[in-house]
Design a protein around this motif. Structure first.
Motif, PDB file in Angstrom:
ATOM      1  N   UNK A 176      26.892 -34.266  91.415  1.00 46.04           N
ATOM      2  CA  UNK A 176      26.857 -32.800  91.430  1.00 46.04           C
ATOM      3  C   UNK A 176      25.449 -32.309  91.775  1.00 46.04           C
ATOM      4  N   UNK A 177      24.452 -32.934  91.201  1.00 48.30           N
ATOM      5  CA  UNK A 177      23.067 -32.579  91.500  1.00 48.30           C
ATOM      6  C   UNK A 177      22.738 -32.884  92.957  1.00 48.30           C
ATOM      7  N   UNK A 178      23.183 -34.049  93.427  1.00 44.74           N
ATOM      8  CA  UNK A 178      22.914 -34.451  94.807  1.00 44.74           C
ATOM      9  C   UNK A 178      23.616 -33.505  95.777  1.00 44.74           C
ATOM     10  N   UNK A 179      24.872 -33.159  95.508  1.00 40.39           N
ATOM     11  CA  UNK A 179      25.600 -32.236  96.385  1.00 40.39           C
ATOM     12  C   UNK A 179      24.954 -30.856  96.399  1.00 40.39           C
ATOM     13  N   UNK A 180      24.500 -30.396  95.243  1.00 35.24           N
ATOM     14  CA  UNK A 180      23.826 -29.104  95.172  1.00 35.24           C
ATOM     15  C   UNK A 180      22.544 -29.122  96.005  1.00 35.24           C
ATOM     16  N   UNK A 225      23.441 -29.226  99.715  1.00 38.01           N
ATOM     17  CA  UNK A 225      23.923 -27.914 100.139  1.00 38.01           C
ATOM     18  C   UNK A 225      22.761 -26.944 100.341  1.00 38.01           C
ATOM     19  N   UNK A 226      21.799 -26.941  99.414  1.00 35.52           N
ATOM     20  CA  UNK A 226      20.640 -26.055  99.537  1.00 35.52           C
ATOM     21  C   UNK A 226      19.802 -26.432 100.764  1.00 35.52           C
ATOM     22  N   UNK A 237      19.945 -24.443 108.263  1.00 35.41           N
ATOM     23  CA  UNK A 237      20.752 -23.570 109.124  1.00 35.41           C
ATOM     24  C   UNK A 237      20.080 -22.205 109.265  1.00 35.41           C
ATOM     25  N   UNK A 238      19.564 -21.656 108.153  1.00 35.82           N
ATOM     26  CA  UNK A 238      18.852 -20.375 108.191  1.00 35.82           C
ATOM     27  C   UNK A 238      17.653 -20.472 109.125  1.00 35.82           C
TER      28      UNK A 238
END
Ligand SMILES: [Zn+2]
Length: 119
Positions: free
Chosen positions: A78-82, A85-86, A92-93
């Motif tokens: 969950x930490x790695x996916x978060x 994602x960030x 992308x931004x």
């Protein structure tokens, strides 16, 4: 996990994601986790090994060294996916801002035209 507990075998999925090598004999490969050594006697013999975190793990070495990493990743997914994602959001931004800057400068190569068609 204490050192006395035997690690489970690393999964096929995890090993498939690692860099894999094969060394033809005559040679000796040392496991970077338990220091066991495996010898390939001649050119008809080979040793398959993986690399993780700068360490070598010989295929099927009973120490199961890579499992420690696999378990850590799964326990912290969950930490790695978060985090991923960030990172993806920020990249992308930044890429979109770069495209706006390039367009504002009046430069419009084919790649930018292709990106316009995606919007
Ligand atoms: Zn080992």
């Amino acid at each position: 996990m204490t050192k006395e507990q035997k690690l489970p075998e690393p999964s096929y999925e995890f090993l498939s994601s690692l860099l894999c090598y094969s060394a033809c004999g005559p040679c000796t490969v040392t496991c970077g986790f338990c220091k066991a050594q495996v010898e390939a006697q001649d050119e008809h013999d080979s040793i398959t090994y993986y690399e993780i975190d700068g360490r070598t793990w010989i295929d099927d070495c009973p120490c199961n060294g890579p499992s420690r990493y696999e378990q850590w990743i799964l326990c912290n997914r969950e930490t790695i996916l978060s985090f991923l994602g960030a990172k993806a959001f920020n990249e992308l931004r930044d890429a979109k801002q770069f495209v706006r800057d390039v367009k504002q400068a009046g430069y419009k190569p084919q790649l930018i035209r292709d990106l316009d068609e995606l919007d």
